[in-house]
Scaffold this motif. Structure first.
Motif, PDB file in Angstrom:
ATOM      1  N   LEU A   1       0.832  -1.204   0.000  1.00 53.98           N
ATOM      2  CA  LEU A   1       0.000   0.000   0.000  1.00 53.98           C
ATOM      3  C   LEU A   1       0.867   1.255   0.000  1.00 53.98           C
ATOM      4  O   LEU A   1       0.589   2.211  -0.729  1.00 53.98           O
ATOM      5  N   LYS A   2       1.920   1.254   0.798  1.00 56.49           N
ATOM      6  CA  LYS A   2       2.805   2.416   0.858  1.00 56.49           C
ATOM      7  C   LYS A   2       3.516   2.630  -0.476  1.00 56.49           C
ATOM      8  O   LYS A   2       3.688   3.772  -0.925  1.00 56.49           O
ATOM      9  N   THR A   3       3.930   1.556  -1.128  1.00 51.83           N
ATOM     10  CA  THR A   3       4.565   1.682  -2.441  1.00 51.83           C
ATOM     11  C   THR A   3       3.604   2.315  -3.439  1.00 51.83           C
ATOM     12  O   THR A   3       3.977   3.201  -4.210  1.00 51.83           O
ATOM     13  N   GLY A   4       2.356   1.859  -3.418  1.00 53.79           N
ATOM     14  CA  GLY A   4       1.354   2.451  -4.301  1.00 53.79           C
ATOM     15  C   GLY A   4       1.130   3.919  -3.999  1.00 53.79           C
ATOM     16  O   GLY A   4       1.084   4.759  -4.912  1.00 53.79           O
ATOM     17  N   ILE A   5       1.005   4.251  -2.712  1.00 56.80           N
ATOM     18  CA  ILE A   5       0.807   5.642  -2.320  1.00 56.80           C
ATOM     19  C   ILE A   5       1.979   6.504  -2.758  1.00 56.80           C
ATOM     20  O   ILE A   5       1.802   7.617  -3.279  1.00 56.80           O
ATOM     21  N   ASP A   6       3.199   6.009  -2.560  1.00 54.42           N
ATOM     22  CA  ASP A   6       4.383   6.774  -2.967  1.00 54.42           C
ATOM     23  C   ASP A   6       4.383   7.027  -4.470  1.00 54.42           C
ATOM     24  O   ASP A   6       4.770   8.107  -4.935  1.00 54.42           O
ATOM     25  N   ASN A   7       3.943   6.051  -5.248  1.00 49.59           N
ATOM     26  CA  ASN A   7       3.847   6.248  -6.693  1.00 49.59           C
ATOM     27  C   ASN A   7       2.797   7.291  -7.052  1.00 49.59           C
ATOM     28  O   ASN A   7       3.025   8.146  -7.913  1.00 49.59           O
ATOM     29  N   TYR A   8       1.656   7.245  -6.386  1.00 53.91           N
ATOM     30  CA  TYR A   8       0.600   8.223  -6.656  1.00 53.91           C
ATOM     31  C   TYR A   8       1.035   9.633  -6.261  1.00 53.91           C
ATOM     32  O   TYR A   8       0.667  10.613  -6.910  1.00 53.91           O
ATOM     33  N   ILE A   9       1.819   9.735  -5.188  1.00 55.58           N
ATOM     34  CA  ILE A   9       2.326  11.046  -4.783  1.00 55.58           C
ATOM     35  C   ILE A   9       3.203  11.632  -5.880  1.00 55.58           C
ATOM     36  O   ILE A   9       3.127  12.830  -6.197  1.00 55.58           O
TER      37      ILE A   9
END
Length: 201
Positions: free
Chosen positions: A132-140
């Motif tokens: 989830l954090k990897t996905g969030i970092d990509n979206y950021i």
């Protein structure tokens, strides 16, 4: 019924409702991630959907790992297949947690088992949060949102994990940039309010 009608993607109407009436109020750029059966996403700017049509509704299907988990979209290592409620249950099943023989087994029970120190649940949740954090970092990196709001049934149990998800050590979009991550204020009412808000423009 002979009345005016508007149609939009459900995750986008959830985002619109949250931006106007919920946790996204006061933020210029808000990204909403709905963690339910799948992964829905919607992005708003100044309380508005930036595009007339939901061209970005498949944004949950970014590949973030090279594991062998196959998503229904046909790709492997797809974010939606890993961080949705369906994905968390599947991960617990693969890890050997007793899901099929326990009618009360749910994402909530997995998170509860993690909080109580269950070793398998802790490993499953740790990997889930990493995805989830990897996905969030990509979206950021793509959207540079001022706030990311997590919604859907699974999000309710993630509040204690927010400090981990907010720990961004990656390059900033611009000087002094910071993204807040929070849980939906409106919950299941966000989509209803967002749908009604389609008629406000």
């Amino acid at each position: 019924f002979g009345i005016p009608c508007k149609v939009d993607n459900d995750a986008r109407t959830v985002a619109l409702g949250e931006a106007l009436f919920g946790r996204g109020r006061g933020y210029a750029r808000m990204l909403m991630l709905t963690l339910g059966t799948g992964l829905g996403m919607g992005f708003t700017q100044s309380g508005r959907l930036p595009e007339l049509l939901p061209y970005g509704h498949m944004g949950g299907h970014i590949t973030i790992t090279d594991n062998e988990v196959i998503c229904y979209c046909g790709k492997t290592g797809c974010l939606e297949s890993l961080v949705s409620a369906t994905g968390l249950l599947a991960a617990a099943r693969r890890a050997g947690m007793d899901i099929d023989n326990n009618s009360s087994f749910s994402t909530e029970s997995i998170l509860e088992a993690d909080s109580q120190g269950h070793p398998v649940a802790k490993a499953v949740v740790k990997q889930y949060l990493a995805y989830l954090k990897t996905g969030i970092d990509n979206y950021i990196n793509i959207y540079s949102p001022d706030i990311i709001v997590l919604g859907g049934g699974l999000a309710k149990g993630l509040r204690s994990y927010l400090p981990f998800l907010e720990d961004h050590s990656l390059i900033r979009a611009y000087k002094n940039y910071h993204t807040r991550i929070d849980i939906s204020e409106l919950e299941e009412h966000a989509g209803i309010l967002g749908s009604a808000a389609l008629f406000m423009e």
